[in-house]
Motif scaffolding. Structure first.
Motif, PDB file in Angstrom:
ATOM      1  N   MET A 187      52.501 -15.692  -5.442  1.00  0.00           N
ATOM      2  CA  MET A 187      51.245 -15.848  -6.189  1.00  0.00           C
ATOM      3  C   MET A 187      51.095 -14.698  -7.170  1.00  0.00           C
ATOM      4  O   MET A 187      51.696 -13.637  -6.997  1.00  0.00           O
ATOM      5  N   LEU A 188      50.270 -14.906  -8.167  1.00  0.00           N
ATOM      6  CA  LEU A 188      50.001 -13.894  -9.177  1.00  0.00           C
ATOM      7  C   LEU A 188      48.507 -13.892  -9.441  1.00  0.00           C
ATOM      8  O   LEU A 188      47.897 -14.973  -9.557  1.00  0.00           O
ATOM      9  N   GLU A 189      47.905 -12.716  -9.493  1.00  0.00           N
ATOM     10  CA  GLU A 189      46.481 -12.619  -9.797  1.00  0.00           C
ATOM     11  C   GLU A 189      46.323 -11.863 -11.105  1.00  0.00           C
ATOM     12  O   GLU A 189      46.819 -10.749 -11.247  1.00  0.00           O
ATOM     13  N   VAL A 190      45.658 -12.487 -12.060  1.00  0.00           N
ATOM     14  CA  VAL A 190      45.405 -11.880 -13.362  1.00  0.00           C
ATOM     15  C   VAL A 190      43.906 -11.668 -13.485  1.00  0.00           C
ATOM     16  O   VAL A 190      43.134 -12.613 -13.346  1.00  0.00           O
ATOM     17  N   CYS A 191      43.508 -10.423 -13.721  1.00  0.00           N
ATOM     18  CA  CYS A 191      42.092 -10.100 -13.908  1.00  0.00           C
ATOM     19  C   CYS A 191      41.910  -9.565 -15.327  1.00  0.00           C
ATOM     20  O   CYS A 191      42.640  -8.678 -15.756  1.00  0.00           O
TER      21      CYS A 191
ATOM     22  N   ASN B   1      30.963  -9.808 -26.692  1.00  0.00           N
ATOM     23  CA  ASN B   1      31.029  -9.884 -28.141  1.00  0.00           C
ATOM     24  C   ASN B   1      32.466 -10.016 -28.652  1.00  0.00           C
ATOM     25  O   ASN B   1      32.692 -10.186 -29.826  1.00  0.00           O
ATOM     26  N   LYS B   2      33.451  -9.944 -27.772  1.00  0.00           N
ATOM     27  CA  LYS B   2      34.853 -10.089 -28.165  1.00  0.00           C
ATOM     28  C   LYS B   2      35.227 -11.556 -28.164  1.00  0.00           C
ATOM     29  O   LYS B   2      34.808 -12.312 -27.292  1.00  0.00           O
ATOM     30  N   LYS B   3      36.014 -11.945 -29.128  1.00  0.00           N
ATOM     31  CA  LYS B   3      36.514 -13.314 -29.166  1.00  0.00           C
ATOM     32  C   LYS B   3      37.782 -13.351 -28.311  1.00  0.00           C
ATOM     33  O   LYS B   3      38.861 -13.049 -28.767  1.00  0.00           O
ATOM     34  N   PHE B   4      37.603 -13.714 -27.068  1.00  0.00           N
ATOM     35  CA  PHE B   4      38.692 -13.728 -26.095  1.00  0.00           C
ATOM     36  C   PHE B   4      39.130 -15.162 -25.865  1.00  0.00           C
ATOM     37  O   PHE B   4      38.312 -16.023 -25.564  1.00  0.00           O
ATOM     38  N   MET B   5      40.407 -15.421 -26.023  1.00  0.00           N
ATOM     39  CA  MET B   5      40.929 -16.778 -25.902  1.00  0.00           C
ATOM     40  C   MET B   5      41.578 -16.964 -24.533  1.00  0.00           C
ATOM     41  O   MET B   5      42.740 -16.624 -24.325  1.00  0.00           O
ATOM     42  N   LEU B   6      40.822 -17.518 -23.613  1.00  0.00           N
ATOM     43  CA  LEU B   6      41.306 -17.738 -22.254  1.00  0.00           C
ATOM     44  C   LEU B   6      42.475 -18.717 -22.224  1.00  0.00           C
ATOM     45  O   LEU B   6      43.418 -18.548 -21.445  1.00  0.00           O
ATOM     46  N   HIS B   7      42.447 -19.705 -23.093  1.00  0.00           N
ATOM     47  CA  HIS B   7      43.531 -20.690 -23.109  1.00  0.00           C
ATOM     48  C   HIS B   7      44.875 -20.049 -23.445  1.00  0.00           C
ATOM     49  O   HIS B   7      45.924 -20.515 -22.999  1.00  0.00           O
ATOM     50  N   GLN B   8      44.860 -18.960 -24.222  1.00  0.00           N
ATOM     51  CA  GLN B   8      46.119 -18.274 -24.544  1.00  0.00           C
ATOM     52  C   GLN B   8      46.696 -17.582 -23.306  1.00  0.00           C
ATOM     53  O   GLN B   8      47.906 -17.556 -23.106  1.00  0.00           O
ATOM     54  N   VAL B   9      45.834 -17.031 -22.470  1.00  0.00           N
ATOM     55  CA  VAL B   9      46.289 -16.407 -21.226  1.00  0.00           C
ATOM     56  C   VAL B   9      46.921 -17.468 -20.323  1.00  0.00           C
ATOM     57  O   VAL B   9      48.002 -17.269 -19.762  1.00  0.00           O
ATOM     58  N   ILE B  10      46.248 -18.598 -20.205  1.00  0.00           N
ATOM     59  CA  ILE B  10      46.776 -19.681 -19.370  1.00  0.00           C
ATOM     60  C   ILE B  10      48.098 -20.201 -19.935  1.00  0.00           C
ATOM     61  O   ILE B  10      49.036 -20.476 -19.188  1.00  0.00           O
ATOM     62  N   GLN B  11      48.193 -20.283 -21.253  1.00  0.00           N
ATOM     63  CA  GLN B  11      49.430 -20.737 -21.886  1.00  0.00           C
ATOM     64  C   GLN B  11      50.597 -19.804 -21.560  1.00  0.00           C
ATOM     65  O   GLN B  11      51.699 -20.257 -21.262  1.00  0.00           O
ATOM     66  N   VAL B  12      50.356 -18.491 -21.593  1.00  0.00           N
ATOM     67  CA  VAL B  12      51.400 -17.524 -21.235  1.00  0.00           C
ATOM     68  C   VAL B  12      51.842 -17.746 -19.789  1.00  0.00           C
ATOM     69  O   VAL B  12      53.043 -17.752 -19.486  1.00  0.00           O
ATOM     70  N   LEU B  13      50.895 -17.949 -18.889  1.00  0.00           N
ATOM     71  CA  LEU B  13      51.238 -18.179 -17.490  1.00  0.00           C
ATOM     72  C   LEU B  13      52.086 -19.444 -17.325  1.00  0.00           C
ATOM     73  O   LEU B  13      53.087 -19.436 -16.610  1.00  0.00           O
ATOM     74  N   VAL B  14      51.697 -20.509 -18.005  1.00  0.00           N
ATOM     75  CA  VAL B  14      52.445 -21.761 -17.908  1.00  0.00           C
ATOM     76  C   VAL B  14      53.851 -21.592 -18.477  1.00  0.00           C
ATOM     77  O   VAL B  14      54.833 -22.064 -17.890  1.00  0.00           O
ATOM     78  N   GLU B  15      53.972 -20.881 -19.587  1.00  0.00           N
ATOM     79  CA  GLU B  15      55.289 -20.644 -20.188  1.00  0.00           C
ATOM     80  C   GLU B  15      56.185 -19.808 -19.279  1.00  0.00           C
ATOM     81  O   GLU B  15      57.407 -19.895 -19.360  1.00  0.00           O
ATOM     82  N   GLU B  16      55.580 -18.995 -18.426  1.00  0.00           N
ATOM     83  CA  GLU B  16      56.350 -18.156 -17.503  1.00  0.00           C
ATOM     84  C   GLU B  16      56.517 -18.816 -16.137  1.00  0.00           C
ATOM     85  O   GLU B  16      56.756 -18.141 -15.143  1.00  0.00           O
ATOM     86  N   ALA B  17      56.388 -20.134 -16.092  1.00  0.00           N
ATOM     87  CA  ALA B  17      56.616 -20.939 -14.881  1.00  0.00           C
ATOM     88  C   ALA B  17      55.606 -20.645 -13.772  1.00  0.00           C
ATOM     89  O   ALA B  17      55.949 -20.566 -12.606  1.00  0.00           O
TER      90      ALA B  17
ATOM     91  N   ARG C  99      53.602  -9.652 -21.861  1.00  0.00           N
ATOM     92  CA  ARG C  99      53.154 -10.688 -22.799  1.00  0.00           C
ATOM     93  C   ARG C  99      51.624 -10.718 -22.894  1.00  0.00           C
ATOM     94  O   ARG C  99      51.067 -10.885 -23.981  1.00  0.00           O
ATOM     95  N   LEU C 100      50.946 -10.541 -21.771  1.00  0.00           N
ATOM     96  CA  LEU C 100      49.481 -10.549 -21.802  1.00  0.00           C
ATOM     97  C   LEU C 100      48.928  -9.307 -22.498  1.00  0.00           C
ATOM     98  O   LEU C 100      47.917  -9.378 -23.188  1.00  0.00           O
ATOM     99  N   LYS C 101      49.606  -8.168 -22.320  1.00  0.00           N
ATOM    100  CA  LYS C 101      49.176  -6.953 -23.027  1.00  0.00           C
ATOM    101  C   LYS C 101      49.275  -7.151 -24.531  1.00  0.00           C
ATOM    102  O   LYS C 101      48.380  -6.754 -25.282  1.00  0.00           O
ATOM    103  N   GLU C 102      50.381  -7.758 -24.989  1.00  0.00           N
ATOM    104  CA  GLU C 102      50.545  -8.041 -26.416  1.00  0.00           C
ATOM    105  C   GLU C 102      49.432  -8.962 -26.912  1.00  0.00           C
ATOM    106  O   GLU C 102      48.925  -8.789 -28.019  1.00  0.00           O
ATOM    107  N   LEU C 103      49.053  -9.906 -26.083  1.00  0.00           N
ATOM    108  CA  LEU C 103      48.002 -10.847 -26.432  1.00  0.00           C
ATOM    109  C   LEU C 103      46.650 -10.134 -26.572  1.00  0.00           C
ATOM    110  O   LEU C 103      45.851 -10.465 -27.461  1.00  0.00           O
ATOM    111  N   MET C 104      46.401  -9.134 -25.724  1.00  0.00           N
ATOM    112  CA  MET C 104      45.124  -8.426 -25.727  1.00  0.00           C
ATOM    113  C   MET C 104      44.971  -7.525 -26.960  1.00  0.00           C
ATOM    114  O   MET C 104      43.873  -7.225 -27.378  1.00  0.00           O
TER     115      MET C 104
END
Length: 175
Positions: free
Chosen positions: A105-109, A115-131, A169-174
């Motif tokens: 399992m993996l836990e991402v917090c 006020n930040k435009k945070f794209m949750l779908h991009q985080v989920i996309q990275v997870l899906v791409e990483e199996a 990958r998530l750090k780059e996204l942030m």
């Protein structure tokens, strides 16, 4: 034939290495006590990563407080005060990421400002791409902060999830 009465250089090196490791362990323990309490035990790389993030956040907070002090003291023109206020609002609460490996399992917090435009779908996309398959997602609003927790499991438990790659990958996204 070894000489009697003198310690061999190998024993001295072993003792020095043992002392060095003990000293490093003590330093990492001290560092762990200076950080906010963890939800689970941290490895040394996670500890250093969290310490780096924490120091950056503290630096941002110091700068924001200096600007706030300047704003409250009234030193500066109206344009400067408006600029400081706008910058404080835009810089406040930059996203903070923690990734924990829990076996298969993996836990991402993610902690983000509202006020930040945070794209949750991009985080989920990275997870899906990483199996990884998302099995649970929760969020909560506290003041002007949003806390996301995403639990994912490996699509194939035999292969698992490469946590370090997901974290990078998530750090780059942030950023």
């Amino acid at each position: 034939m070894p000489r009697r009465g003198r310690s061999s250089p190998r024993v001295d090196r072993n003792a020095l290495e043992r002392d060095r490791r003990q000293y490093m362990k003590e330093l990492s323990s001290r560092l762990g006590f200076l950080l906010p309490p963890p939800l689970s035990k941290r490895s040394l790389p996670e500890l250093l990563d969290q310490a780096t993030t924490h120091v950056k956040q503290l630096g941002q907070r110091v700068e924001m407080l200096k600007q706030k002090k300047q704003l409250l003291e009234g030193s500066g023109t109206d344009d400067q005060i408006t600029g400081i206020r706008d910058q404080m609002m835009s810089d406040a609460w930059s996203p903070v990421l923690t990734v924990r490996d829990l076996g298969s399992m993996l836990e991402v917090c993610v902690k983000s400002g509202s006020n930040k435009k945070f794209m949750l779908h991009q985080v989920i996309q990275v997870l899906v791409e990483e199996a990884a398959q998302v099995v649970a997602l929760s969020y909560s609003n506290v003041g002007d902060r949003i806390f996301y927790t995403i639990n994912a499991e490996a699509v194939s438990p035999r292969i698992g999830i490469e946590t370090s790659r997901v974290r990078e990958r998530l750090k780059e996204l942030m950023l």
